[in-house]
Scaffold this motif. Structure first.
Motif, PDB file in Angstrom:
ATOM      1  N   LEU A  47       0.832  -1.202   0.000  1.00  0.00           N
ATOM      2  CA  LEU A  47       0.000   0.000   0.000  1.00  0.00           C
ATOM      3  C   LEU A  47       0.870   1.257   0.000  1.00  0.00           C
ATOM      4  N   ALA A  62       0.972   4.088  -2.878  1.00  0.00           N
ATOM      5  CA  ALA A  62       0.642   5.482  -2.585  1.00  0.00           C
ATOM      6  C   ALA A  62       1.763   6.404  -3.042  1.00  0.00           C
ATOM      7  N   VAL A 110       1.636   6.832  -6.738  1.00  0.00           N
ATOM      8  CA  VAL A 110       0.583   7.743  -7.199  1.00  0.00           C
ATOM      9  C   VAL A 110       1.011   9.188  -7.015  1.00  0.00           C
ATOM     10  N   ALA A 165      -1.485   6.727 -13.045  1.00  0.00           N
ATOM     11  CA  ALA A 165      -1.844   7.069 -11.667  1.00  0.00           C
ATOM     12  C   ALA A 165      -3.222   6.510 -11.325  1.00  0.00           C
ATOM     13  N   ILE A 166      -4.149   6.594 -12.270  1.00  0.00           N
ATOM     14  CA  ILE A 166      -5.501   6.098 -11.991  1.00  0.00           C
ATOM     15  C   ILE A 166      -5.490   4.580 -11.818  1.00  0.00           C
ATOM     16  N   LEU A 188      -4.237   3.810  -8.529  1.00  0.00           N
ATOM     17  CA  LEU A 188      -5.267   4.025  -7.501  1.00  0.00           C
ATOM     18  C   LEU A 188      -6.191   2.816  -7.420  1.00  0.00           C
ATOM     19  N   PHE A 217      -4.430   0.342  -5.475  1.00  0.00           N
ATOM     20  CA  PHE A 217      -4.480   0.748  -4.068  1.00  0.00           C
ATOM     21  C   PHE A 217      -5.800   0.317  -3.450  1.00  0.00           C
ATOM     22  N   SER A 250     -15.133   3.741  -9.184  1.00  0.00           N
ATOM     23  CA  SER A 250     -14.231   4.898  -9.129  1.00  0.00           C
ATOM     24  C   SER A 250     -13.270   4.893 -10.296  1.00  0.00           C
ATOM     25  N   LEU A 305     -13.034   7.715 -13.122  1.00  0.00           N
ATOM     26  CA  LEU A 305     -11.804   8.495 -13.270  1.00  0.00           C
ATOM     27  C   LEU A 305     -11.240   8.354 -14.679  1.00  0.00           C
ATOM     28  N   VAL A 350     -17.242   7.827  -3.162  1.00  0.00           N
ATOM     29  CA  VAL A 350     -17.329   7.686  -4.613  1.00  0.00           C
ATOM     30  C   VAL A 350     -18.288   8.721  -5.192  1.00  0.00           C
ATOM     31  N   LEU A 408     -15.415  14.936 -10.639  1.00  0.00           N
ATOM     32  CA  LEU A 408     -15.040  14.682 -12.027  1.00  0.00           C
ATOM     33  C   LEU A 408     -15.943  15.431 -12.993  1.00  0.00           C
TER      34      LEU A 408
END
Lengths: 331, 118, 495
Positions: free
Chosen positions: A13, A17, A20, A29-30, A33, A36, A64, A68, B86, B93
């Motif tokens: 973890l 982190a 990221v 990076a996404i 995540l 993560f 998420s 993203l 979320v 976003l």
């Protein structure tokens, strides 16, 4: 053994982190995540929080990451190199971290069974909930019955997010355009022309939907419940939209239907509460719903979990549609 | 003070602070949202760590009458918090996408420059 | 009767779902109007009940606290409930015309839905007796306000909403950390039970480090939400660029509810606010004074009048925190009273802004030229609101300033009293700029023809607030009584 897993997961973890923080290419990076989130879900399993792990994996890693990535595809893909000295930020962060560490010094040790946190309210949940409420899954009992009002608030939060997205982004029908962006894909123009993807999607989507229904109704006996089920059901539809095109998906499950479903889910939840009041109990007092309290609890939990699942499903798909229908739109 | 017993908490605090650092020091709006996500997820790890009992198991009733169960209340709280997180990411976003369309950029210093030049 | 506390929150919540179901703007507005007015009626009934009996409790789900979530209303709650539901009831009639002008037809139903959800969230925070329930409804109201602000016309509304989102989420997460640490110490989430557990187990007296950290995080998190200087950075942009109705509603309610949360955590959970009396009061005094002076000074230099009023709001929040940090019965009731008066003042002033925007299209200082003649009723309302802001006698604002000065003098803090008066003087300066431009500058030729007085649907709610300002400036017995009893209750510990 558990200690090893614990330390290994925590180390991973931390590495993720740090990655990221450092990486500037947003796509990487996404995805990091997402990793993560998945590692956190594993950590939750290690800490005996199976429902939370399930939700984190479905909601945190699944939805998420999708949102993203959609957001990133509509904006920039790289972060600019920061050209200023982040000294102030480091100072603020160090102070906050130090205060937190100071605060944990009087906490009981990790895993201590004599900690005061376990002795007060939790005892009744553990000892009495199978007798008073019914489901073997104590988390469902607490979530849906003892603290059912928080869950109503949470469902409203999801509805708010969906409505906020529609208010800010609008919802428009597009002409059929392929979801795959790169045109140098060889002979394939659409994802649905890709044989493997199409056939596997057709195999997987029904299984995904079936699994979602299983999670919805089995939430009393194992990890699961309305939230996870709604997200998994939505992911089936999203997979369909990814492979066969947004236009096709909107024909199957269009925005007007979803809007009505989302509102009705919340109204069902609130309606159960109001029905309890009409039948003589307090708001969300399921004991009033049937002649026998346990039956009432079972019925109440079933209905509200259904309401939650329907709203979550509808809003997740609405959010996907709102972002996806924005591609190709000029300001 | 128990060094080993608190190791979990401190690593989680480190994760929280790295997420917090990304939020306050980076200018790219999507990166800030990523930092916010890391920050929130680490807070959830902290909560669940507080509910863990050594030798316990998941709070689902089994046939063993002597079974020790982990505390179910933090689990419920965190379930709610995950969903709230979320939802916040989604709204953030949406704002970022609109900002990109109206400003042409999502870097905060460039946006500030565009606003000040008006 | 007993179900009233829950009905208060559930009606707007389910009303929002109905707004989404029927997407016609008129139906959405009617639902919103009905929800707001019924909410206000319920708040009045609850307040009457509280004045007679003292407390009102309700266990949701039939589970008694601390195993279930319980609603617990006392003097402080019912006072804040009156403020929030009252402002909502006055804003809804105003909203029809204003929203029609500022928001596209297709999005109006969503606007009303989000407004109702924000209202439900704020009411839910105020009524509940459970700390985590407060957090959930705080996030509910915050999320809807981010979206409401982002629906403003100008593109700066989007960046303002994003900035508010980031800062607000950090604040809420800090609050979550604080609640988690408190939970770890006691094992419960119910506010009154928390107070009981902390007292019984002698956690407070033993200088427990976790307790101090928990409160540090809670206070910083709440300061972000209530825009206490220097954590106020999101407020000016958010209020300036949001649609008029959103600004009116949020400026009058959102920060007040955050102040209420601060009072609950610091006074009820810590049984009598001993931590305030010792050190926290003095720590919070500095940002409060800084807010009053610096924000008022910055307001003087603004040309966008909405922005000027936003900075003025930051200063007024400084007054509220000043009263609270004095931690005496008089100071506390002055701070709580100012919650009420500020809602009346700012609600009125931002309504004027909305009306001017409706007629003129912008709210820069130059646009106010000659408005004293072309929009006489609107500008008269502005004058009354401005007088209230300055603290002129016969208006509501005077009462709370008077009590604040008295409270400061009672403690012997002469410099603080002087600074309060200086703050009022600065308010005179920035209000006078607008009044002078409106009445003493001639209107430009083209504008004199195209504009006219604001329509009745905007004027009536505005003048309702004008009359309220004047009424509560002359006869402030009810608010003062409620605020006084609330202050005594808070200082005396959990009931």
């Amino acid at each position: 053994m558990e200690v090893f897993i614990d330390i290994a997961l925590l180390t991973l973890l931390c590495i993720t982190a740090m990655a990221v923080v450092h990486i500037r290419k947003l796509f990487c990076a996404i995805m990091l995540l997402g990793i993560f989130s998945l590692l956190s879900a594993s950590m939750f399993v290690n800490m005996d929080a199976v429902d939370v792990a399930f939700t984190e994996a479905a909601v945190g890693t699944g939805i998420s990451t999708i949102l993203l990535l959609l957001g990133m595809s509509l904006t920039n893909t790289r972060e600019k190199r920061p050209h200023y000295q982040p000294l102030f930020s480091l100072v603020v962060v160090s102070i906050t971290g130090a205060v937190l560490v100071y605060g944990t010094m009087d906490l009981p040790a990790y895993g201590d069974p004599n900690a005061s946190i376990h002795h007060h309210v939790a005892q009744r949940y553990i000892k009495q909930s199978p007798l008073e409420v019914g489901p073997p899954n104590m988390v469902t009992s607490v979530l849906a019955s003892y603290r059912g009002y928080d869950t109503l608030g949470e469902t409203a939060v999801i509805l708010t997010a969906g409505m906020a997205l529609v208010a800010l982004l609008g919802m428009r029908r597009r002409k059929v355009l392929p979801m795959s962006s790169s045109s140098g894909c060889g002979d394939y123009h659409d994802m649905k022309d890709h044989l493997v993807l199409r056939i596997m999607a057709k195999i997987f989507i029904p299984l995904i939907l079936l699994f979602a229904l299983y999670v919805q109704f089995h939430g009393d006996y194992g990890p699961g419940g309305g939230f996870q089920a709604g997200v998994i059901f939505a992911s089936g539809i999203i997979l369909y939209a990814l492979i066969f095109g947004l236009e096709a998906a909107m024909k199957v499950v269009g925005y007007p239907v979803l809007r009505v479903l989302a509102a009705c889910g919340l109204l069902l939840y609130g309606g159960v509460g109001v029905a309890c009041m009409a039948l003589g109990g307090n708001f969300l007092d399921y004991n009033a719903l049937a002649h026998d309290p346990l039956h009432g609890q079972h019925l109440g939990i079933f209905l509200i979990e259904l309401g939650v699942g329907v709203t979550v499903f509808a809003i997740m798909v609405i959010m996907f549609y709102a972002f996806a229908s924005r591609r190709g739109h000029t300001a | 003070m128990n060094w080993v017993g608190h190791y979990n908490y401190w690593v989680v605090i480190f994760l929280m602070m790295s997420g917090f650092y990304v939020v306050i020091s980076r200018g790219n709006m999507i990166k800030k949202l990523l930092g916010l996500n890391i920050f929130s997820t680490s807070v959830f790890l902290l909560y669940i760590s507080m509910g863990k009992i050594h030798g316990g198991t998941a709070p689902i009733l089994t046939d063993n009458p002597n079974q020790v169960y982990s505390n179910p209340l933090p689990h419920v709280l965190i379930l709610t918090a995950i969903v709230v997180g979320v939802a916040t990411t989604a709204v953030g976003l949406a704002l970022v996408v609109r900002i990109q369309e109206r400003y042409g950029t999502i870097e905060e210093d460039e946006i500030r420059a565009k606003d000040d030049s008006l | 009767m007993i179900h009233l506390p829950v009905a208060l929150v559930v009606i707007p919540l389910l009303g929002a779902a109905v707004c989404v179901l029927f997407r016609r703007s008129f139906i959405a507005w009617t639902v919103a109007l009905a929800a707001a007015w019924s909410g206000f009626a319920i708040s009045i009934l609850i307040a009457v009940y509280i004045m007679k009996i003292g407390t009102l409790s309700y266990s949701i789900g039939g589970w008694p606290p601390p195993w279930g979530i319980a609603y617990h209303i006392d003097y402080l709650n019912s006072f804040v409930l009156l403020i929030v539901s009252g402002i909502a009831a006055v804003v809804m009639p105003y909203a029809r015309t204003s929203v029609n002008y500022e928001i596209e037809e297709d999005s109006q139903a969503y606007f009303y839905c989000l407004l109702l959800i924000c209202l439900a969230g704020l009411l839910g925070i105020t009524v509940t007796g459970d700390a985590f329930n407060m957090y959930v409804f705080l996030e509910l109201s915050s999320l809807s306000s981010y979206a409401l602000i982002g629906m403003g016309k100008r593109r700066r509304a989007l960046t303002a909403a994003y900035q508010y989102l980031v800062m607000g989420t950090i604040g809420a997460t800090f609050l979550l950390i604080g609640i988690g640490l408190l939970y770890n110490l006691t094992g419960t989430l119910n506010i009154h039970d928390l107070a009981h557990q902390l007292a019984v187990n002698n956690i407070i007296g033993s200088h427990n480090r976790t307790l101090l950290t928990a409160f540090a995080f809670i206070i910083v998190g709440l300061s972000l939400k209530l825009a206490l200087f220097p954590l106020h950075l999101w407020l000016p942009n958010a209020y300036t660029y949001a649609p008029s109705v959103a600004t009116i509603f949020l400026a009058s309610t959102a920060t007040k509810v955050a102040v209420y949360m601060l009072l609950r955590f610091c006074f009820t959970i810590l049984s009598g606010g001993f931590i305030f009396k010792l050190t926290l009061g003095k720590i919070l005094l500095i940002p409060a004074l800084a807010a009053i002076l610096i924000a008022s000074m910055v307001a003087i230099f603004q040309y966008d009048i909405k922005r000027m009023l936003a900075y003025s709001s930051v200063a007024q929040i400084g007054y509220m925190i000043l009263g609270i940090s004095l931690a005496t019965p008089l100071g506390l009731s002055a701070g709580i009273l100012h919650l009420f008066n500020h809602a009346l003042m700012k609600g009125l002033l931002f309504m004027v802004m909305g009306a001017v925007n409706y007629r003129i299209g912008a709210v820069y200082l130059n646009d106010f030229r000659g408005l004293g003649r072309t929009m006489p009723w609107t500008m008269a309302a502005f004058v009354v609101g401005g007088m209230s802001l300055m603290g002129i006698p016969l208006t509501a604002g005077f009462i709370s300033k008077w009590y604040l000065v008295q409270a400061a003098l009672e403690k012997g803090w002469w410099p603080v009293a002087a600074l309060i008066l200086i703050g009022s003087l600065l308010a005179v300066i920035y209000i006078w700029r607008v009044v002078e431009t409106a009445y003493f500058n001639p209107a430009q030729e083209m504008e004199a023809e195209s504009s006219g007085e604001a329509p009745l649907s905007l004027l009536l709610p505005m003048w309702l607030l004008v009359l309220a300002n004047i009424y509560f400036g002359i006869d402030s017995s009810i608010p003062v009584e409620l605020a006084g009893r609330a202050a005594t209750l808070l200082l005396g510990g959990a009931s």
